[in-house]
Design a protein around this motif. Sequence first.
Motif, PDB file in Angstrom:
ATOM      1  N   THR A  70      10.927  49.293 114.564  1.00 31.77           N
ATOM      2  CA  THR A  70      11.969  50.326 114.494  1.00 31.77           C
ATOM      3  C   THR A  70      11.938  51.056 113.155  1.00 31.77           C
ATOM      4  O   THR A  70      12.838  51.843 112.874  1.00 31.77           O
ATOM      5  N   GLY A  71      10.920  50.790 112.353  1.00 32.72           N
ATOM      6  CA  GLY A  71      10.810  51.444 111.055  1.00 32.72           C
ATOM      7  C   GLY A  71      11.613  50.717 109.997  1.00 32.72           C
ATOM      8  O   GLY A  71      12.347  49.773 110.277  1.00 32.72           O
ATOM      9  N   LYS A  72      11.473  51.185 108.762  1.00 29.53           N
ATOM     10  CA  LYS A  72      12.144  50.506 107.662  1.00 29.53           C
ATOM     11  C   LYS A  72      13.226  51.346 106.997  1.00 29.53           C
ATOM     12  O   LYS A  72      14.047  50.817 106.250  1.00 29.53           O
ATOM     13  N   SER A  73      13.284  52.626 107.248  1.00 31.42           N
ATOM     14  CA  SER A  73      14.213  53.511 106.533  1.00 31.42           C
ATOM     15  C   SER A  73      15.666  53.099 106.681  1.00 31.42           C
ATOM     16  O   SER A  73      16.396  52.987 105.698  1.00 31.42           O
ATOM     17  N   ARG A  74      16.122  52.868 107.910  1.00 27.70           N
ATOM     18  CA  ARG A  74      17.538  52.503 108.130  1.00 27.70           C
ATOM     19  C   ARG A  74      17.858  51.171 107.454  1.00 27.70           C
ATOM     20  O   ARG A  74      18.899  51.019 106.831  1.00 27.70           O
ATOM     21  N   SER A  75      16.969  50.194 107.543  1.00 29.61           N
ATOM     22  CA  SER A  75      17.180  48.892 106.897  1.00 29.61           C
ATOM     23  C   SER A  75      17.262  49.041 105.380  1.00 29.61           C
ATOM     24  O   SER A  75      18.081  48.387 104.725  1.00 29.61           O
ATOM     25  N   GLN A  76      16.435  49.889 104.812  1.00 32.98           N
ATOM     26  CA  GLN A  76      16.471  50.125 103.366  1.00 32.98           C
ATOM     27  C   GLN A  76      17.772  50.808 102.946  1.00 32.98           C
ATOM     28  O   GLN A  76      18.353  50.470 101.918  1.00 32.98           O
ATOM     29  N   GLN A  77      18.252  51.763 103.747  1.00 33.53           N
ATOM     30  CA  GLN A  77      19.525  52.429 103.446  1.00 33.53           C
ATOM     31  C   GLN A  77      20.675  51.428 103.487  1.00 33.53           C
ATOM     32  O   GLN A  77      21.567  51.461 102.630  1.00 33.53           O
ATOM     33  N   ILE A  78      20.665  50.546 104.466  1.00 31.08           N
ATOM     34  CA  ILE A  78      21.695  49.511 104.557  1.00 31.08           C
ATOM     35  C   ILE A  78      21.621  48.595 103.345  1.00 31.08           C
ATOM     36  O   ILE A  78      22.651  48.236 102.755  1.00 31.08           O
ATOM     37  N   SER A  79      20.425  48.224 102.945  1.00 29.49           N
ATOM     38  CA  SER A  79      20.245  47.370 101.764  1.00 29.49           C
ATOM     39  C   SER A  79      20.838  48.023 100.520  1.00 29.49           C
ATOM     40  O   SER A  79      21.520  47.364  99.719  1.00 29.49           O
ATOM     41  N   GLU A 100      19.584  45.465 118.025  1.00 35.00           N
ATOM     42  CA  GLU A 100      20.269  46.283 117.033  1.00 35.00           C
ATOM     43  C   GLU A 100      20.119  45.634 115.665  1.00 35.00           C
ATOM     44  O   GLU A 100      19.796  44.452 115.546  1.00 35.00           O
ATOM     45  N   ILE A 101      20.368  46.408 114.646  1.00 33.86           N
ATOM     46  CA  ILE A 101      20.346  45.871 113.286  1.00 33.86           C
ATOM     47  C   ILE A 101      21.606  45.044 113.083  1.00 33.86           C
ATOM     48  O   ILE A 101      22.686  45.416 113.526  1.00 33.86           O
ATOM     49  N   TYR A 102      21.458  43.919 112.392  1.00 38.22           N
ATOM     50  CA  TYR A 102      22.603  43.082 112.052  1.00 38.22           C
ATOM     51  C   TYR A 102      22.393  42.479 110.666  1.00 38.22           C
ATOM     52  O   TYR A 102      21.293  42.555 110.100  1.00 38.22           O
ATOM     53  N   LEU A 103      23.452  41.908 110.106  1.00 40.83           N
ATOM     54  CA  LEU A 103      23.392  41.241 108.809  1.00 40.83           C
ATOM     55  C   LEU A 103      23.456  39.742 109.018  1.00 40.83           C
ATOM     56  O   LEU A 103      24.113  39.254 109.937  1.00 40.83           O
ATOM     57  N   VAL A 105      19.207  41.903 105.957  1.00 35.95           N
ATOM     58  CA  VAL A 105      19.307  42.997 106.921  1.00 35.95           C
ATOM     59  C   VAL A 105      18.191  42.754 107.936  1.00 35.95           C
ATOM     60  O   VAL A 105      17.016  42.759 107.573  1.00 35.95           O
ATOM     61  N   VAL A 106      18.591  42.506 109.171  1.00 38.13           N
ATOM     62  CA  VAL A 106      17.626  42.138 110.202  1.00 38.13           C
ATOM     63  C   VAL A 106      17.570  43.248 111.258  1.00 38.13           C
ATOM     64  O   VAL A 106      18.582  43.597 111.857  1.00 38.13           O
ATOM     65  N   ALA A 107      16.374  43.786 111.451  1.00 40.16           N
ATOM     66  CA  ALA A 107      16.168  44.874 112.409  1.00 40.16           C
ATOM     67  C   ALA A 107      15.130  44.452 113.441  1.00 40.16           C
ATOM     68  O   ALA A 107      14.247  43.646 113.147  1.00 40.16           O
ATOM     69  N   PRO A 108      15.235  45.000 114.636  1.00 43.64           N
ATOM     70  CA  PRO A 108      14.192  44.731 115.635  1.00 43.64           C
ATOM     71  C   PRO A 108      12.836  45.244 115.126  1.00 43.64           C
ATOM     72  O   PRO A 108      12.766  46.246 114.407  1.00 43.64           O
ATOM     73  N   ILE A 109      11.800  44.544 115.478  1.00 42.15           N
ATOM     74  CA  ILE A 109      10.450  44.933 115.057  1.00 42.15           C
ATOM     75  C   ILE A 109      10.109  46.308 115.648  1.00 42.15           C
ATOM     76  O   ILE A 109      10.640  46.695 116.684  1.00 42.15           O
ATOM     77  N   ILE A 151      14.983  42.254 105.635  1.00 42.54           N
ATOM     78  CA  ILE A 151      15.015  42.541 104.198  1.00 42.54           C
ATOM     79  C   ILE A 151      16.067  41.639 103.562  1.00 42.54           C
ATOM     80  O   ILE A 151      17.262  41.794 103.813  1.00 42.54           O
ATOM     81  N   PRO A 152      15.640  40.648 102.737  1.00 39.11           N
ATOM     82  CA  PRO A 152      16.601  39.782 102.063  1.00 39.11           C
ATOM     83  C   PRO A 152      17.117  40.426 100.768  1.00 39.11           C
ATOM     84  O   PRO A 152      16.359  41.041 100.027  1.00 39.11           O
ATOM     85  N   ILE A 153      18.418  40.258 100.549  1.00 42.42           N
ATOM     86  CA  ILE A 153      19.067  40.719  99.313  1.00 42.42           C
ATOM     87  C   ILE A 153      19.763  39.506  98.710  1.00 42.42           C
ATOM     88  O   ILE A 153      20.570  38.862  99.393  1.00 42.42           O
ATOM     89  N   SER A 154      19.457  39.192  97.468  1.00 43.22           N
ATOM     90  CA  SER A 154      20.056  38.014  96.831  1.00 43.22           C
ATOM     91  C   SER A 154      20.783  38.393  95.559  1.00 43.22           C
ATOM     92  O   SER A 154      20.382  39.316  94.840  1.00 43.22           O
ATOM     93  N   MET A 155      21.858  37.633  95.286  1.00 37.79           N
ATOM     94  CA  MET A 155      22.641  37.828  94.069  1.00 37.79           C
ATOM     95  C   MET A 155      23.227  36.485  93.656  1.00 37.79           C
ATOM     96  O   MET A 155      23.447  35.609  94.501  1.00 37.79           O
TER      97      MET A 155
END
Length: 135
Positions: free
Chosen positions: A74-83, A36-39, A68-72, A123-127
């Motif tokens: 599984t596409g990128k759309s859901r991970s991008q929406q979470i980001s 599953e996707i996790y943070l 945002v870590v997703a199983p390989i 997908i890394p997100i930094s601030m």
Amino acid sequence: MISTISELLESHLDIIANQLGLPIIYENIEATPNDEIYLKSNILPAITTAFDLDGDSRIYKGVYQVSVVAPINTGKSRSQQISESIIKHFQLNTELTKDNFSLYINSIPSVYPAITDKTTYTIPISMNYRADTLI
């Protein structure tokens, strides 16, 4: 102060993770994620400085990275929406407070290129964060 900084950043991440129904893996906690996707939360403190001659007024700065870590495969759309949801949640100038300690997100959260390995798509997100205090 790092414990307070960690608590503030991670509790703010917990809010959006709960809204999205996502688990979070924190530093130094062993976890075996399911398919599953996790943070993933990482706090990268920088050098603490002072803005007075006595060194009593401290500036705590650093970088907060949420991945945002997703199983390989599984596409990128859901991970991008979470980001995008995380970026909206950690807006520039977001203030996080505990007692008389305040921390600010002082950069616009940025998404970096995805990292792919044999099992995950990340997908890394930094601030940047900053807290000015009087000790």
